[in-house]
Design a protein around this motif. Structure first.
Motif, PDB file in Angstrom:
ATOM      1  N   ALA A 177      17.895   3.706 -25.346  1.00 15.78           N
ATOM      2  CA  ALA A 177      16.802   4.655 -25.525  1.00 15.78           C
ATOM      3  C   ALA A 177      16.984   5.829 -24.571  1.00 15.78           C
ATOM      4  CB  ALA A 177      15.460   3.981 -25.273  1.00 15.78           C
ATOM      5  N   SER A 178      16.283   6.899 -24.865  1.00 15.48           N
ATOM      6  CA  SER A 178      16.406   8.092 -24.037  1.00 15.48           C
ATOM      7  C   SER A 178      15.902   7.814 -22.628  1.00 15.48           C
ATOM      8  CB  SER A 178      15.611   9.240 -24.653  1.00 15.48           C
ATOM      9  OG  SER A 178      14.220   8.981 -24.556  1.00 15.48           O
ATOM     10  N   GLU A 179      16.383   8.628 -21.696  1.00 17.91           N
ATOM     11  CA  GLU A 179      15.932   8.480 -20.322  1.00 17.91           C
ATOM     12  C   GLU A 179      14.430   8.700 -20.216  1.00 17.91           C
ATOM     13  OE1 GLU A 179      16.767  10.426 -15.889  1.00 17.91           O
ATOM     14  OE2 GLU A 179      18.019  10.952 -17.606  1.00 17.91           O
ATOM     15  N   GLU A 180      13.904   9.610 -21.014  1.00 11.62           N
ATOM     16  CA  GLU A 180      12.466   9.886 -20.991  1.00 11.62           C
ATOM     17  C   GLU A 180      11.662   8.650 -21.399  1.00 11.62           C
ATOM     18  OE1 GLU A 180      14.680  13.616 -21.236  1.00 11.62           O
ATOM     19  OE2 GLU A 180      14.710  11.792 -22.470  1.00 11.62           O
ATOM     20  N   VAL A 181      12.125   7.941 -22.439  1.00  4.93           N
ATOM     21  CA  VAL A 181      11.420   6.739 -22.902  1.00  4.93           C
ATOM     22  C   VAL A 181      11.451   5.656 -21.833  1.00  4.93           C
ATOM     23  CG1 VAL A 181      11.533   4.815 -24.535  1.00  4.93           C
ATOM     24  CG2 VAL A 181      11.701   7.164 -25.370  1.00  4.93           C
ATOM     25  N   ARG A 182      12.631   5.447 -21.247  1.00  3.10           N
ATOM     26  CA  ARG A 182      12.744   4.391 -20.243  1.00  3.10           C
ATOM     27  C   ARG A 182      11.932   4.719 -18.991  1.00  3.10           C
ATOM     28  NH1 ARG A 182      17.994   4.411 -18.745  1.00  3.10           N
ATOM     29  NH2 ARG A 182      18.614   6.070 -20.170  1.00  3.10           N
ATOM     30  N   THR A 183      11.900   5.981 -18.607  1.00  3.69           N
ATOM     31  CA  THR A 183      11.104   6.377 -17.450  1.00  3.69           C
ATOM     32  C   THR A 183       9.617   6.162 -17.703  1.00  3.69           C
ATOM     33  OG1 THR A 183      12.758   8.012 -16.776  1.00  3.69           O
ATOM     34  CG2 THR A 183      10.526   8.297 -15.912  1.00  3.69           C
ATOM     35  N   GLU A 184       9.177   6.468 -18.917  1.00  2.00           N
ATOM     36  CA  GLU A 184       7.769   6.248 -19.251  1.00  2.00           C
ATOM     37  C   GLU A 184       7.449   4.756 -19.316  1.00  2.00           C
ATOM     38  OE1 GLU A 184       6.836   8.468 -22.770  1.00  2.00           O
ATOM     39  OE2 GLU A 184       7.135  10.416 -21.799  1.00  2.00           O
ATOM     40  N   ALA A 185       8.371   3.954 -19.815  1.00  2.00           N
ATOM     41  CA  ALA A 185       8.161   2.506 -19.835  1.00  2.00           C
ATOM     42  C   ALA A 185       8.095   1.960 -18.409  1.00  2.00           C
ATOM     43  CB  ALA A 185       9.284   1.822 -20.608  1.00  2.00           C
ATOM     44  N   TRP A 186       8.931   2.488 -17.542  1.00  2.00           N
ATOM     45  CA  TRP A 186       8.895   2.087 -16.128  1.00  2.00           C
ATOM     46  C   TRP A 186       7.536   2.412 -15.511  1.00  2.00           C
ATOM     47  CZ3 TRP A 186       8.465   5.989 -12.333  1.00  2.00           C
ATOM     48  CH2 TRP A 186       8.465   5.535 -11.015  1.00  2.00           C
ATOM     49  N   SER A 187       6.996   3.589 -15.794  1.00  2.00           N
ATOM     50  CA  SER A 187       5.708   3.978 -15.204  1.00  2.00           C
ATOM     51  C   SER A 187       4.580   3.089 -15.700  1.00  2.00           C
ATOM     52  CB  SER A 187       5.409   5.456 -15.502  1.00  2.00           C
ATOM     53  OG  SER A 187       5.139   5.664 -16.875  1.00  2.00           O
ATOM     54  N   ALA A 245       0.829  -1.205   0.000  1.00  2.00           N
ATOM     55  CA  ALA A 245       0.000   0.000   0.000  1.00  2.00           C
ATOM     56  C   ALA A 245       0.862   1.253   0.000  1.00  2.00           C
ATOM     57  CB  ALA A 245      -0.925   0.001   1.213  1.00  2.00           C
ATOM     58  N   ARG A 246       1.922   1.241   0.767  1.00  2.00           N
ATOM     59  CA  ARG A 246       2.774   2.430   0.908  1.00  2.00           C
ATOM     60  C   ARG A 246       3.778   2.567  -0.224  1.00  2.00           C
ATOM     61  NH1 ARG A 246       4.916   6.572   1.038  1.00  2.00           N
ATOM     62  NH2 ARG A 246       5.789   7.724   2.799  1.00  2.00           N
ATOM     63  N   GLY A 247       4.176   1.456  -0.843  1.00  2.00           N
ATOM     64  CA  GLY A 247       5.232   1.513  -1.857  1.00  2.00           C
ATOM     65  C   GLY A 247       6.610   1.636  -1.255  1.00  2.00           C
ATOM     66  N   LEU A 248       6.713   1.404   0.049  1.00  2.00           N
ATOM     67  CA  LEU A 248       7.969   1.386   0.801  1.00  2.00           C
ATOM     68  C   LEU A 248       7.895   0.240   1.795  1.00  2.00           C
ATOM     69  CD1 LEU A 248       8.250   5.182   1.747  1.00  2.00           C
ATOM     70  CD2 LEU A 248       9.477   4.038  -0.088  1.00  2.00           C
ATOM     71  N   TRP A 249       9.046  -0.204   2.262  1.00  2.00           N
ATOM     72  CA  TRP A 249       9.051  -1.290   3.231  1.00  2.00           C
ATOM     73  C   TRP A 249       8.670  -0.792   4.612  1.00  2.00           C
ATOM     74  CZ3 TRP A 249       8.411  -5.696   1.289  1.00  2.00           C
ATOM     75  CH2 TRP A 249       9.043  -6.080   0.111  1.00  2.00           C
ATOM     76  N   VAL A 300       7.699  -3.096  -4.769  1.00  2.00           N
ATOM     77  CA  VAL A 300       8.280  -2.057  -3.919  1.00  2.00           C
ATOM     78  C   VAL A 300       9.648  -1.638  -4.438  1.00  2.00           C
ATOM     79  CG1 VAL A 300       9.168  -1.553  -1.610  1.00  2.00           C
ATOM     80  CG2 VAL A 300       6.985  -2.748  -1.878  1.00  2.00           C
ATOM     81  N   GLU A 301      10.496  -2.605  -4.782  1.00  2.00           N
ATOM     82  CA  GLU A 301      11.831  -2.270  -5.265  1.00  2.00           C
ATOM     83  C   GLU A 301      11.770  -1.549  -6.610  1.00  2.00           C
ATOM     84  OE1 GLU A 301      14.602  -2.546  -3.522  1.00  2.00           O
ATOM     85  OE2 GLU A 301      13.393  -3.311  -1.875  1.00  2.00           O
ATOM     86  N   SER A 302      10.807  -1.936  -7.445  1.00  2.00           N
ATOM     87  CA  SER A 302      10.637  -1.237  -8.719  1.00  2.00           C
ATOM     88  C   SER A 302      10.150   0.181  -8.496  1.00  2.00           C
ATOM     89  CB  SER A 302       9.653  -1.996  -9.610  1.00  2.00           C
ATOM     90  OG  SER A 302       9.361  -1.250 -10.773  1.00  2.00           O
ATOM     91  N   LYS A 303       9.216   0.358  -7.576  1.00  2.00           N
ATOM     92  CA  LYS A 303       8.692   1.698  -7.309  1.00  2.00           C
ATOM     93  C   LYS A 303       9.794   2.615  -6.801  1.00  2.00           C
ATOM     94  CE  LYS A 303       4.549   3.901  -5.619  1.00  2.00           C
ATOM     95  NZ  LYS A 303       3.189   3.672  -5.077  1.00  2.00           N
ATOM     96  N   LYS A 304      10.724   2.061  -6.027  1.00  2.00           N
ATOM     97  CA  LYS A 304      11.861   2.851  -5.534  1.00  2.00           C
ATOM     98  C   LYS A 304      12.963   2.998  -6.577  1.00  2.00           C
ATOM     99  CE  LYS A 304      12.854   0.316  -1.988  1.00  2.00           C
ATOM    100  NZ  LYS A 304      13.547  -0.099  -0.766  1.00  2.00           N
ATOM    101  N   GLN A 305      12.765   2.341  -7.730  1.00  2.00           N
ATOM    102  CA  GLN A 305      13.752   2.310  -8.804  1.00  2.00           C
ATOM    103  C   GLN A 305      15.083   1.733  -8.317  1.00  2.00           C
ATOM    104  OE1 GLN A 305      14.170   5.819 -11.222  1.00  2.00           O
ATOM    105  NE2 GLN A 305      12.011   5.850 -11.776  1.00  2.00           N
ATOM    106  N   ALA A 306      14.984   0.610  -7.625  1.00  2.00           N
ATOM    107  CA  ALA A 306      16.193  -0.088  -7.215  1.00  2.00           C
ATOM    108  C   ALA A 306      16.954  -0.538  -8.450  1.00  2.00           C
ATOM    109  CB  ALA A 306      15.825  -1.295  -6.348  1.00  2.00           C
ATOM    110  N   GLY A 307      18.238  -0.273  -8.476  1.00  2.00           N
ATOM    111  CA  GLY A 307      19.021  -0.595  -9.667  1.00  2.00           C
ATOM    112  C   GLY A 307      18.771   0.368 -10.803  1.00  2.00           C
ATOM    113  N   GLY A 308      18.194   1.551 -10.498  1.00  2.57           N
ATOM    114  CA  GLY A 308      17.909   2.531 -11.541  1.00  2.57           C
ATOM    115  C   GLY A 308      16.673   2.153 -12.338  1.00  2.57           C
ATOM    116  N   VAL A 309      16.377   2.947 -13.346  1.00  2.73           N
ATOM    117  CA  VAL A 309      15.192   2.714 -14.166  1.00  2.73           C
ATOM    118  C   VAL A 309      15.297   1.374 -14.884  1.00  2.73           C
ATOM    119  CG1 VAL A 309      13.842   3.547 -16.123  1.00  2.73           C
ATOM    120  CG2 VAL A 309      14.705   5.167 -14.431  1.00  2.73           C
ATOM    121  N   ASN A 310      16.465   1.065 -15.428  1.00  2.00           N
ATOM    122  CA  ASN A 310      16.623  -0.203 -16.145  1.00  2.00           C
ATOM    123  C   ASN A 310      16.361  -1.396 -15.227  1.00  2.00           C
ATOM    124  OD1 ASN A 310      17.295   1.300 -18.353  1.00  2.00           O
ATOM    125  ND2 ASN A 310      19.361   0.482 -18.594  1.00  2.00           N
TER     126      ASN A 310
END
Length: 436
Positions: free
Chosen positions: A407-417, A227-231, A301-311
């Motif tokens: 790919a651009s950071e913008e594309v990868r960030t949008e794919a992550w979302s 629910a929180r998106g954090l541990w 949770v780890e994805s929401k925190k972008q663990a390991g960066g966007v990739n």
């Protein structure tokens, strides 16, 4: 009438409330006489034990003595003399004050510090950090006069409380009082602070042991972390008997993240968090789903925190979606054979998962950069877009670099979302969230 039913549960227990004026304040747990013991060697002094927040939430101690004696750092026991508790500790630092004949030894317990016996408990109380504040309750009932009345746990103390039920258990989640300034400081500065207190008990208030409650505490931690998106995790656990007397306490390190102002799928001004809990517990208690629920929330949770960066976050999302697809389509619904599923491209696996759950496959039109790339590559929908980008990250080659890794950071960030939204919606659907 037996003792367990002799006092209304909303009046029990009355626990210690840890209320800090500022985030990141350590919480003192013990201060008094102590001994450090190494084999036959005993060093007497004073110890202070605290619950601290950095580098991660844990119990720490400082032992001060006024002798020239020295002690090896390995296999050492700390005895908190005034409460009769001994615990193995790891010494991390010794500071000697020349001229004062004083040394301060610092370190960490190697195990939980436990006071009392964890059985014949009628309720458990624990604190939580960094959860959003709320001032509403779902414990309104109709009295004999046809008027609504608030019934809850110490309802005159807490600003708001939600009551969760599963099987023969009840959990109350309550906002700590006089703490709204702390909430504002967390939002502006980050860090840690205790924000809520919880009570766990059986509906009929019959006794239970700490071991009986462990699994539910773990489940509730995973649910609130989702629910929180954090541990989040229970801290400073206390056990009470039927008369409301504290008979048990446990101090230990736990997994909890620093405050982040992240989007949450539930609203603190509604009861959807409570309404979704039974569906979560239905999956949790299914032996075919338990492990996957834990893994999926971990990846979420780890994805929401972008663990390991966007990739790295994109890779975690894809792993979660493909595992969910396998369990739902092959093991649960049996709509595909194992061989048939394995022959499908990853995009089709994700597409079938989302379609079976009624989740829209179209790319959101406001994701301009990803939509533009999808049109250029003739990607038909969101599952194909996020899968192609994931593939390019995991299996890079010159032909695929423009799709993912390069790919651009913008594309990868949008794919992550997009991937995060798919994973969140899939879990909410599986937990019978009522508002999608």
């Amino acid at each position: 009438m037996n003792a367990a039913n002799s006092v209304p549960s909303n009046h029990l227990p009355k626990p210690t409330l840890y209320l800090g004026q500022h985030p990141n304040q350590p919480i003192q747990l013990y201060r008094g006489f102590a001994e450090l013991i190494k084999g036959e060697q005993v060093m007497e002094g004073q110890a202070t034990t605290i619950f601290g927040w950095f580098p991660s939430p844990c119990v720490k101690f400082e032992f001060t003595h006024f002798t020239e004696a020295r002690i090896d750092w390995d296999d050492v026991t700390l005895k908190l003399t005034e409460i009769g508790i001994s615990v193995k500790v790891r010494i991390s630092e010794t500071t000697t004050y020349v001229g004062e004949n004083k040394s301060v030894i610092s370190g960490y317990p190697c195990e939980a510090i436990v006071k009392g016996k964890g059985h014949e408990l009628t309720s458990l109380v624990f604190h939580l950090p960094n959860f959003p504040f709320f001032n509403i309750s779902n414990t309104w009932v109709m009295n004999e006069e046809g008027e609504e009345k608030l019934e809850g746990w110490l309802e005159w103390v807490f600003d708001g409380q939600f009551v969760f039920q599963t099987g023969d258990w009840r959990i109350v989640l309550a906002t700590l009082p006089e703490n709204w300034d702390t909430h504002e400081l967390l939002q502006s500065q980050g860090g840690y602070s205790l924000t809520h207190i919880c009570k766990l008990e059986r509906l009929d208030r019959t006794p239970f042991s700490m071991d009986d409650a462990r699994d539910l505490l773990k489940a509730f931690s995973y649910y609130l972390s989702f629910a929180r998106g954090l541990w989040l995790a229970p801290m400073l656990i206390a056990g009470f008997d039927a008369e409301g007397t504290q008979v048990f306490e446990e101090w230990s390190a736990c997994r909890a993240d620093s405050w982040q102002n992240t989007y949450a799928w539930f609203s603190p001004d509604s009861t959807d968090l409570v309404e979704t809990f039974p569906g979560f517990m239905h999956r949790w208690q299914d032996k075919n789903w338990r492990e996957l629920v834990q893994e999926s929330i971990h990846w979420y949770v780890e994805s929401k925190k972008q663990a390991g960066g966007v990739n790295g976050a994109i890779v975690l999302q894809q792993a979660a979606l493909e595992r969910l697809a396998w369990v739902l389509l092959v093991e649960d619904k049996r709509s595909l054979s194992q061989n048939g599923f394995q022959k499908l491209p990853a995009a089709d696996q994700v597409r079938l998962l989302l379609s079976s759950l009624g989740i829209d496959l179209k790319l959101p039109t406001d994701l301009i950069n990803l939509t533009q790339l999808a049109n250029q590559q003739n990607w038909v929908d969101g599952p194909q877009a996020i899968t192609e980008i994931r593939n390019a990250i995991v299996h890079p080659n010159p032909k695929n670099r423009h799709k993912g890794g390069g790919a651009s950071e913008e594309v990868r960030t949008e794919a992550w979302s997009v991937g995060l939204e798919y994973l969140e919606l899939a879990l909410l659907k599986l937990f019978d969230y009522p508002y999608i």
